[in-house]
Write an enzyme that holds these catalytic residues in place. Structure first.
Site, PDB file in Angstrom:
ATOM      1  N   ASP A   1      14.138  24.596  36.157  1.00  0.00           N
ATOM      2  CA  ASP A   1      15.539  25.000  36.003  1.00  0.00           C
ATOM      3  C   ASP A   1      16.033  24.516  34.632  1.00  0.00           C
ATOM      4  O   ASP A   1      15.850  23.344  34.279  1.00  0.00           O
ATOM      5  CB  ASP A   1      16.352  24.330  37.128  1.00  0.00           C
ATOM      6  CG  ASP A   1      17.780  24.838  37.208  1.00  0.00           C
ATOM      7  OD1 ASP A   1      18.020  26.012  36.876  1.00  0.00           O
ATOM      8  OD2 ASP A   1      18.656  24.044  37.613  1.00  0.00           O
ATOM      9  N   HIS A   2      16.639  25.399  33.877  1.00  0.00           N
ATOM     10  CA  HIS A   2      17.215  25.031  32.573  1.00  0.00           C
ATOM     11  C   HIS A   2      16.224  24.339  31.639  1.00  0.00           C
ATOM     12  O   HIS A   2      16.550  23.317  31.024  1.00  0.00           O
ATOM     13  CB  HIS A   2      18.459  24.147  32.742  1.00  0.00           C
ATOM     14  CG  HIS A   2      19.594  24.836  33.416  1.00  0.00           C
ATOM     15  ND1 HIS A   2      20.319  25.846  32.808  1.00  0.00           N
ATOM     16  CD2 HIS A   2      20.118  24.681  34.650  1.00  0.00           C
ATOM     17  CE1 HIS A   2      21.252  26.276  33.655  1.00  0.00           C
ATOM     18  NE2 HIS A   2      21.138  25.598  34.783  1.00  0.00           N
TER      19      HIS A   2
ATOM     20  N   ASP B   1      16.423  28.404  29.280  1.00  0.00           N
ATOM     21  CA  ASP B   1      17.846  28.720  29.165  1.00  0.00           C
ATOM     22  C   ASP B   1      18.265  28.683  27.704  1.00  0.00           C
ATOM     23  O   ASP B   1      18.468  27.614  27.138  1.00  0.00           O
ATOM     24  CB  ASP B   1      18.664  27.717  29.989  1.00  0.00           C
ATOM     25  CG  ASP B   1      20.159  27.961  29.862  1.00  0.00           C
ATOM     26  OD1 ASP B   1      20.549  28.950  29.192  1.00  0.00           O
ATOM     27  OD2 ASP B   1      20.936  27.163  30.413  1.00  0.00           O
TER      28      ASP B   1
ATOM     29  N   GLU C   1      18.844  33.538  31.262  1.00  0.00           N
ATOM     30  CA  GLU C   1      20.288  33.653  31.533  1.00  0.00           C
ATOM     31  C   GLU C   1      20.941  34.445  30.410  1.00  0.00           C
ATOM     32  O   GLU C   1      20.746  34.154  29.237  1.00  0.00           O
ATOM     33  CB  GLU C   1      20.901  32.247  31.622  1.00  0.00           C
ATOM     34  CG  GLU C   1      22.393  32.231  31.931  1.00  0.00           C
ATOM     35  CD  GLU C   1      22.888  30.814  32.297  1.00  0.00           C
ATOM     36  OE1 GLU C   1      22.164  30.092  33.028  1.00  0.00           O
ATOM     37  OE2 GLU C   1      23.973  30.439  31.830  1.00  0.00           O
TER      38      GLU C   1
ATOM     39  N   HIS D   1      28.808  25.211  36.768  1.00  0.00           N
ATOM     40  CA  HIS D   1      28.001  24.100  37.274  1.00  0.00           C
ATOM     41  C   HIS D   1      28.944  22.948  37.612  1.00  0.00           C
ATOM     42  O   HIS D   1      29.800  22.591  36.816  1.00  0.00           O
ATOM     43  CB  HIS D   1      27.011  23.631  36.209  1.00  0.00           C
ATOM     44  CG  HIS D   1      25.920  24.607  35.905  1.00  0.00           C
ATOM     45  ND1 HIS D   1      25.887  25.362  34.758  1.00  0.00           N
ATOM     46  CD2 HIS D   1      24.806  24.951  36.597  1.00  0.00           C
ATOM     47  CE1 HIS D   1      24.809  26.113  34.750  1.00  0.00           C
ATOM     48  NE2 HIS D   1      24.131  25.894  35.861  1.00  0.00           N
ATOM     49  N   GLY D   2      28.767  22.373  38.796  1.00  0.00           N
ATOM     50  CA  GLY D   2      29.610  21.231  39.166  1.00  0.00           C
ATOM     51  C   GLY D   2      30.921  21.688  39.768  1.00  0.00           C
ATOM     52  O   GLY D   2      31.048  22.815  40.249  1.00  0.00           O
TER      53      GLY D   2
ATOM     54  N   GLY E   1      25.423  27.519  39.682  1.00  0.00           N
ATOM     55  CA  GLY E   1      26.724  26.929  40.002  1.00  0.00           C
ATOM     56  C   GLY E   1      27.226  27.311  41.379  1.00  0.00           C
ATOM     57  O   GLY E   1      28.405  27.608  41.574  1.00  0.00           O
TER      58      GLY E   1
HETATM   59  P1  13P Z   1      25.967  23.302  41.105  1.00  0.00           P
HETATM   60  O1  13P Z   1      25.794  21.865  40.685  1.00  0.00           O
HETATM   61  O2  13P Z   1      27.337  23.814  40.841  1.00  0.00           O
HETATM   62  O3  13P Z   1      25.511  23.535  42.494  1.00  0.00           O
HETATM   63  O4  13P Z   1      25.009  24.173  40.141  1.00  0.00           O
HETATM   64  C1  13P Z   1      23.634  23.972  40.193  1.00  0.00           C
HETATM   65  C2  13P Z   1      22.909  24.853  39.251  1.00  0.00           C
HETATM   66  O5  13P Z   1      23.336  25.950  38.937  1.00  0.00           O
HETATM   67  C3  13P Z   1      21.621  24.379  38.730  1.00  0.00           C
HETATM   68  O6  13P Z   1      21.055  25.264  37.827  1.00  0.00           O
END
Ligand code: 13P
Length: 279
Positions: free
Chosen positions: A83-84, A105, A135, A178-179, A207
């Site tokens: 991821d990322h 990303d 993305e 995110h978050g 997110g």
């Molecule tokens: P959240 O922390 O908002 O769940 O997002 C996680 C995310 O998109 C990881 O790539």
């Protein structure tokens, strides 16, 4: 039972009208509970980690070994995804470690640069039979602390981006962050519908935490086949730690980690069910 290419599992999910949870991995307790939640619900899961997360566990190879162990122990269908990733080296180390999918990303770069580095990363992934996620548009948030500077995906760029890169699944920016959200979450579902009408690859929603379930269900119906979750399961884990601190002695770690373990299991089961029982 075993690890599969992520796009294969996403296509299966989409054909059933559901989305898979892609859960962030940061240590063994959460990896084990993601696997147990998948076994309990009978729904495949995606284990994923960014370099910062797998490096806290000793590297991409350490994460891959842990995930493979729990996938076999609990007899589940799963994917293991970077991821990322931010560099070609991240992609290479994950492919080498046995991940079945990678994301690079480059969403903060201009279109041509994002497309060029994504195409390079996709070639590396495909040579190892891994799927590749990129993305287009930018979902912000996280440690940047700012949720206001997301850049929505521009539909006019989507077809060319998919063609240049050979991407297998596309992360779109349609209003999530995110978050924690600042203010009311409001997904741009018309934008998602337009993007989904242009390409037939499965779409990814970053997110996912804190997004109202009716909006998530609407997004799944329009083509989202993977929902990334980090904050919600991490918060559940931290609430479990707080409960342990209030009631248990730190001198017996075996008991101390029972509440956070249960909190992780319950939250992951809840989210898998939300994404797979679409109304
Ligand atoms: P959240 O922390 O908002 O769940 O997002 C996680 C995310 O998109 C990881 O790539």
């Amino acid at each position: 039972m075993g690890l599969y290419r992520m796009d294969t599992l996403m296509r299966q999910a989409r054909s059933k009208g559901i989305a898979l949870g892609a859960f962030e991995c940061w240590e063994s307790l959460n990896i084990q509970n993601i696997a147990k939640a998948s076994q309990f619900t009978g729904v495949p899961v995606i284990f994923q980690a960014s370099p910062a997360e797998y490096n806290t566990m000793g590297g991409a190879d350490a994460l891959a070994n842990m995930v493979k162990f729990y996938v076999n122990k609990y007899g589940i269908d799963a994917a293991l995804h970077l991821d990322h990733g931010s560099t070609i080296e991240n992609v290479e180390e994950c492919v080498k470690s046995g991940f079945t999918s990678v994301m690079l990303d480059a969403s903060t770069l201009v279109f041509a640069e994002n497309a060029a580095i994504s195409a390079e990363a996709a070639k590396i992934a495909h040579a190892a039979d891994c799927s590749f996620e990129a993305e287009l548009g930018h979902v912000t948030g996280g440690d940047s602390g700012s949720n206001a500077d997301s850049a929505l995906t521009v539909p006019a760029e989507v077809v060319e981006f998919v063609k240049i890169t050979g991407v297998d699944c596309l992360a779109v920016s349609i209003g999530t962050v995110h978050g924690d959200y600042r203010g009311e979450p409001k997904l741009h579902l018309d934008l998602l519908a337009e993007i989904a009408s242009l390409v037939d690859i499965p779409l990814v929603l970053h997110g996912g935490s804190g997004t109202p379930i009716d909006q998530l269900h609407a997004a799944i119906k329009l083509g989202i086949a993977k929902i990334n979750i980090c904050t919600d399961i991490h918060k559940a884990f931290l609430r479990g730690i707080e409960e342990a601190r209030a009631t248990l002695t730190p001198s017996v770690p075996g008991n101390f980690y029972i509440p956070p373990s249960k909190a992780l299991f319950d939250k992951t089961v809840e989210m898998i069910k939300l994404f797979s029982e679409v109304r």
